[in-house]
Design a protein around this motif. Structure first.
Motif, PDB file in Angstrom:
ATOM      1  N   GLY A 316       0.792  -1.227   0.000  1.00 15.08           N
ATOM      2  CA  GLY A 316       0.000   0.000   0.000  1.00 15.08           C
ATOM      3  C   GLY A 316       0.820   1.272   0.000  1.00 15.08           C
ATOM      4  O   GLY A 316       0.456   2.233  -0.671  1.00 15.08           O
ATOM      5  N   ASP A 317       1.942   1.266   0.734  1.00 10.01           N
ATOM      6  CA  ASP A 317       2.688   2.523   0.842  1.00 10.01           C
ATOM      7  C   ASP A 317       3.366   2.888  -0.482  1.00 10.01           C
ATOM      8  O   ASP A 317       3.585   4.068  -0.764  1.00 10.01           O
ATOM      9  CB  ASP A 317       3.705   2.502   1.993  1.00 10.01           C
ATOM     10  N   THR A 320       0.590   4.683  -2.463  1.00 10.23           N
ATOM     11  CA  THR A 320       0.406   6.033  -1.939  1.00 10.23           C
ATOM     12  C   THR A 320       1.502   6.954  -2.441  1.00 10.23           C
ATOM     13  O   THR A 320       1.249   8.082  -2.865  1.00 10.23           O
ATOM     14  CB  THR A 320       0.442   5.999  -0.392  1.00 10.23           C
ATOM     15  N   ASP A 321       2.726   6.462  -2.413  1.00 10.32           N
ATOM     16  CA  ASP A 321       3.861   7.257  -2.857  1.00 10.32           C
ATOM     17  C   ASP A 321       3.726   7.627  -4.332  1.00 10.32           C
ATOM     18  O   ASP A 321       3.924   8.778  -4.718  1.00 10.32           O
ATOM     19  CB  ASP A 321       5.154   6.462  -2.617  1.00 10.32           C
ATOM     20  N   GLU A 323       0.950   7.779  -6.095  1.00  9.87           N
ATOM     21  CA  GLU A 323      -0.162   8.719  -6.247  1.00  9.87           C
ATOM     22  C   GLU A 323       0.283  10.146  -5.943  1.00  9.87           C
ATOM     23  O   GLU A 323      -0.052  11.085  -6.648  1.00  9.87           O
ATOM     24  CB  GLU A 323      -1.319   8.324  -5.314  1.00  9.87           C
ATOM     25  N   GLU A 324       1.055  10.294  -4.873  1.00  9.88           N
ATOM     26  CA  GLU A 324       1.549  11.619  -4.497  1.00  9.88           C
ATOM     27  C   GLU A 324       2.421  12.219  -5.590  1.00  9.88           C
ATOM     28  O   GLU A 324       2.313  13.399  -5.927  1.00  9.88           O
ATOM     29  CB  GLU A 324       2.368  11.522  -3.204  1.00  9.88           C
TER      30      GLU A 324
END
Ligand code: CA
Length: 421
Positions: A316-317, A320-321, A323-324
């Motif tokens: 997941g992380d 997220t990274d 996407e950012e």
């Protein structure tokens, strides 16, 4: 015998040590006795029972050898005031109440008789899928995906060096990484197993055979990366390296399989041990599974390792990274587009102004006609160029949007800076 024990202590090893001393005709004093069980000042009912059982086993041994044992001294009275208070090692709890261990000590035979010993299961471990790169002086990050196998079982009555092992596998090899916290590195003994070293035991097809045969091997590497094998033939295709930092050292091994291929779900007979040496001899053996010390001749005492599936899920992380990063790039692209639009409006305005000035000149000064014609031509060229740029921008828009993605951050910021000036 300084008796700081824990739930991994094998009482039969304590018996062997005590009987060795006794055979010398000397008096044996058991000093500083305690048995750690649990952590954070907490103890489960099972840990309390296991602790009591070990106390009972020890006192059975002390009683069997009572003519040689001059005293048994507990290292403290209650868990609250113990030097290892966190691990509740004594006979009385924090409120000075007698624990099961107390009853085990006052009647070891009775306690042992009523105690239900669970079947000893071999230890179970897991190997993650992946191929580590043996980087000079570094540990590849991929090792972080492999579960830790604690090397914390002692084959002697006293407890020395401990460590941690991790295992990875791929289609060709099993990889083992062992980290050891020693207090003194020594390889002065002539026998390889008496030097500070790490050993891995493999039973490729988990046969649990009583003796070594095809697919069985013992791989030993000392802290100076000197390898030795049992049988010698398993050294073919084997590779290793070590990292030493003070008295902490790391051994990394690459072990080829001979009798079977490595596949997810397979169980491999496995054990890993640390030989702790000082002053030319081995003082202690710490191991992941086997208490008996028979691993060099019998795969039956190995633990079991399951080869895990290749990890396919993206954590997941990472998502997220990503996407950012995409959000950031989108914003910068929009800034860039706004900037371009402003520049274009400004250019168009300046061309219009120049045209107006020229028109005035044309009306007033006949002799300047040639010069004005030339300036007009240049202005028209400039207009064409702006129109071209506009068209090109319209056409290239989709490609433009990719540029910032390919560019490095600092370069992208520089470009922004120039455009805004
Ligand atoms: Ca050592």
């Amino acid at each position: 015998m300084q008796g700081h024990y824990n739930l991994n202590t094998n009482p039969e090893n304590v018996r062997l040590s005590l009987e060795k001393f006794a055979s010398l005709g000397v008096e044996v004093g058991v000093t500083e006795l305690d048995i750690t069980a649990g952590s954070n000042s907490e103890q489960t009912e099972e840990e309390m029972q296991q602790q009591a059982y070990l106390y009972a086993r020890l006192f059975e041994i002390y009683k069997d050898n009572h003519e040689h044992v001059s005293r048994v001294t507990f290292w403290g009275l209650d868990d609250a005031t113990s030097w290892r208070s966190d691990q509740s090692p004594l006979l009385f709890d924090r409120n000075m109440q007698a624990k099961p261990a107390y009853y085990a000590v006052i009647d070891p035979e009775g306690f042992i008789e009523s105690f239900e010993v669970e079947e000893t299961e071999v230890r179970q471990g897991e190997a993650a899928y992946g191929t580590p790169v043996m980087l000079e002086g570094e540990i590849d990050e991929i090792w972080e995906t492999a579960p830790i196998l604690p090397i914390d079982r002692f084959q002697q009555a006293h407890n020395l060096t401990t460590g941690e092992a991790r295992v990875l596998w791929d289609d060709e090899y099993l990889y083992v990484l062992v980290e050891v916290n020693d207090s003194e590195l020594d390889k002065s003994a002539s026998a390889a197993h008496e030097q500070d070293s790490v050993e891995v035991f493999i039973d490729e097809q988990n046969t649990k055979a009583d003796g070594y045969g095809e697919g069985h091997g013992q791989y030993r590497v000392n802290f100076d990366n000197e390898a030795s094998f049992n049988p010698g033939s398993v050294g073919e295709g084997f590779e290793s390296r070590t990292i030493v930092d003070g008295t902490y050292y790391v051994v990394e091994m690459r072990i080829p399989f001979r009798t079977t291929t490595l596949e997810a779900g397979n169980k491999v007979g496995f054990d890993v041990q640390i030989n702790d040496a000082s002053n030319g001899s081995r003082d202690g053996v710490t191991i992941w599974n086997d208490f008996t010390g028979a691993g060099f001749q019998s795969p039956a005492v190995f633990g079991e390792l399951t080869l895990l599936q290749e990890e396919t899920e993206v954590p997941g992380d990472i998502i997220t990274d990503l996407e950012e990063q995409i959000r950031d790039l989108t914003e910068r692209l929009e800034d860039l587009e706004n900037l371009l639009a402003e520049e274009r409006t400004e250019l168009e305005q300046r061309i219009a102004d120049l045209r107006a000035e020229l028109a005035e000149l044309q009306a007033g000064e006949e002799e300047l006609l040639d010069l004005v014609a030339d300036l007009l031509a240049r202005l028209e060229a400039l207009e064409d160029r702006v129109t071209e740029l506009e068209e090109a921008e319209d056409v290239e828009d989709p490609e433009d949007s990719e540029d910032p993605v390919n560019g490095e951050d600092p370069a992208g910021e520089d470009a922004d800076g120039e455009n805004s000036q």
